[in-house]
Design an enzyme around this catalytic site. Structure first.
Site: not given
Length: 479
Positions: A273, A276, A304, A339, A357, A380
Site C-alpha cells: 500500500e 501504491w 459523464w 479506503n 470523476w 478516482w
C-alpha cells in the site's frame, strides 16, 4: 561563507527525522532559518487541507523551538519571499525538499534558476518518496503503467535506511520578523466543522511515530485480513501524517520490512500500500495530465455528467444508500474516509450517478485532511475505469453488496448515520454539527429515499459504456 545563513524552505515535509535536506543543511555548520511560505499554490488547496496544514505548522513550530530554532512564516509568492529573505539575512542560499505535482515543479524550477543566477546556493533534495520517479524504469527505459511490475521493481531495490532525527539546529544571530499563524486563517473555511474535525487529527511527528509503533505492535498482523472492514481499527491511519510529511516514507517502509522479517502476516500488504502511493507519484511525474484529464485518451469523450443535483446529494451524504452516506459523513466528522469506502463512493458517483470523476476528485480535495494530489487523481481514475491499471468500467461496486461483505453487522453504517436510530452515537450526531447550516439537516429527520435504484443505475452505466464502446469501434472503422 560558513557564517552566512541558509534558508530552509519547508512545505509538505514537517518533520525532523529522515529528512535529507535538513541533514545536509545541518552538516554545513551554518546558521539555519526555517521558513514556510503561504503562496498562491498553498492558498488554492481545499478547506480541509489548509485547516490541517495550519495544525501541522503549529506543531512543527513547537518541534523546531525544542531544537533551538523557529519556524518563520511569510506570505507572498515564493520567489519574491525567498529573495527578500536572502537579502534581509545575507543568506548563502535556499534548500528544500522536492515536490512533484506540475505546478510545484514549475515554481521550484523558477526559484532555483533565479537564485542560482544571483550566485546563490539553491538545492533540492529527495525525502518525499522511497524512490525518485526517474530512478525506476521498465526494461525499455520508460515509465511504468501497471502497478504489479512497479511493485516488483521498487521492492527489489535496496531502499536506504531512514536518517536519524536532527536534534538541534544552529540559529542565526538575529531572527527576522515572522507572520503570526493565527492571522493566516488557514482553518476559516471549515467554519463550524473545524472543531469537530480537529478531534480526529493526530498532528505532528511525535504523533505519527507513535501511531506507526502502535500499528506495527498491535495491528499489522491482521492488516491483510481486516483492512477492508471499515468498522475495524485495522489500518495505520498514517495517510494524514504522510500527506504533510510529518513522517517519512522510509521510516514506514523500514517498520513494515521489520514486521515482515518477523513474520507478521499483513506486513507485505502494508508495504504494498505504501508503494501504491509511490506508483501514483510515478504516474503523475511522467504523465502530469492525470490530474486534469482521463489518462486513457479513449475515455476523453465518455458521456459523464458534469456537476448535478444527484452529485450534491452525494456530497451531503444524503443519497439514500447507507454505505455511501456513512462514508460521506465520516469525512465530515474526521476529515478522512476508509479506503474501501472511498472506492464505493467513487464508483457510485461515476457509475450509478454517471457523474464525471473530476467532480468527485474536486470534492475530496476540499474535504480530506489527508489530501494527496497524486493519490486522489489516480484513485478516482482507477475506480472510474479511465486510469492506468484501472478497474474495468463494467466493474460496478454495489453499495449494498459491499456493505453485506464488509459491514455485515452494520457497525460502520450505524456509527455514521443517525436517522432511524433511537439513540444514535456521538459520531453520527457530530455530522449534523459539522455540515453547513445552509443544508438544513437535522438528526431527527427521515432518512432519504435512494437517488437511484441500484440495479437500474448499474444497467444505465453499463448501457452507456456499451454504447460508447460501439461508437468508438465505429469511429475507428471510418479511419
Amino acid at each position: 561563507m560558513s557564517n552566512k545563513p541558509l534558508i530552509l524552505w519547508f512545505r509538505r515535509d514537517l518533520r525532523l527525522s529522515d529528512h535529507p535536506m535538513l541533514q545536509a543543511a545541518v552538516a554545513t555548520g551554518r546558521p539555519l532559518v526555517p521558513v514556510f511560505v503561504l503562496d498562491g499554490q498553498t492558498q488554492a488547496m481545499g478547506a480541509a487541507a489548509r485547516f490541517r496544514l495550519g495544525l501541522g505548522l503549529a506543531q512543527f513550530g513547537g518541534a523546531l523551538a525544542a531544537a533551538g530554532s523557529r519556524l518563520l512564516l511569510r506570505r507572498g509568492e515564493a520567489l519574491q519571499v525567498l529573495q527578500g529573505l536572502v537579502a534581509e539575512l545575507g543568506a548563502a542560499g535556499v534548500y528544500w525538499q522536492r515536490m512533484y505535482e506540475p505546478e510545484a515543479r514549475a515554481r521550484d524550477a523558477a526559484v532555483k534558476a533565479a537564485l542560482r543566477a544571483e550566485g546563490l546556493e539553491a538545492e533540492s533534495f529527495a525525502g518525499a518518496l522511497l524512490v525518485e520517479p526517474w530512478q525506476v524504469a521498465t526494461g525499455q527505459g520508460g515509465a511504468y503503467k501497471v502497478y504489479t511490475p512497479f511493485w516488483r521493481a521498487v521492492s527489489a531495490r535496496g531502499i536506504e535506511a531512514p536518517l536519524a532525527a536532527v536534534r538541534a539546529l544552529p540559529a542565526p544571530a538575529v531572527w527576522p520578523e515572522s507572520d503570526r499563524l493565527e492571522d493566516w486563517g488557514l482553518g476559516a473555511d471549515m467554519r463550524r466543522g473545524a472543531g469537530v474535525v480537529a478531534r480526529s487529527q493526530r498532528v505532528g511527528e511525535a504523533a505519527a511515530l507513535a501511531r506507526l509503533e502502535a500499528f506495527i505492535a498491535q495491528d499489522v498482523g491482521d492488516y491483510r485480513a481486516l483492512r477492508d472492514v471499515p468498522a475495524e481499527p485495522a489500518t495505520s491511519g498514517l495517510s494524514e501524517n504522510l500527506a504533510w510529511g510529518e513522517i517519512g516514507p522510509r521510516t514506514i517502509w523500514a517498520a513494515g520490512q521489520r514486521a515482515l522479517f518477523e513474520g507478521a502476516a499483513g506486513a507485505e500488504q502494508f508495504c504494498k500500500e505504501l508503494v501504491w502511493r509511490e506508483f501514483a507519484y510515478h504516474l503523475m511525474y511522467h504523465n502530469p495530465e492525470i490530474l486534469t484529464q482521463s489518462w486513457r485518451p479513449e475515455w476523453q469523450d465518455f458521456g459523464w455528467r458534469g456537476d448535478n443535483g444527484d452529485a450534491e446529494r452525494w456530497r451531503r451524504g444524503m443519497t439514500g444508500e447507507p454505505f455511501v452516506d456513512a462514508a460521506m459523513r465520516e469525512v465530515y466528522v474526521t476529515g478522512r474516509m476508509h479506503n474501501r469506502a472511498r472506492m464505493v463512493v467513487a464508483s457510485y458517483l461515476t457509475k450509478h450517478l454517471m457523474t464525471h470523476w473530476r467532480v468527485g476528485q474536486a470534492w475530496f480535495a476540499e474535504v480530506l485532511t489527508d489530501w494527496d494530489p497524486a493519490a486522489n487523481a489516480m484513485g478516482w481514475q482507477w475506480v472510474a475505469g479511465c486510469g492506468p491499471d484501472a478497474a474495468p468500467y463494467f466493474r460496478v461496486f454495489n453499495p449494498a453488496g459491499q456493505a453485506e461483505k464488509f459491514d455485515a453487522d452494520g457497525r460502520y453504517r450505524r456509527r455514521w448515520i443517525a436517522e432511524g436510530q433511537a439513540r444514535p452515537g456521538p459520531e453520527a450526531l457530530a455530522f449534523f454539527q459539522a455540515c453547513p447550516r445552509a443544508w438544513g439537516l437535522e438528526a431527527g429527520q427521515d432518512y432519504p429515499a435512494p437517488v437511484v435504484n441500484l440495479a437500474e443505475g448499474r444497467a444505465r452505466a453499463l448501457a452507456a459504456y456499451a454504447a460508447y464502446k460501439e461508437k468508438d469501434a465505429s469511429d475507428d472503422g471510418d479511419l
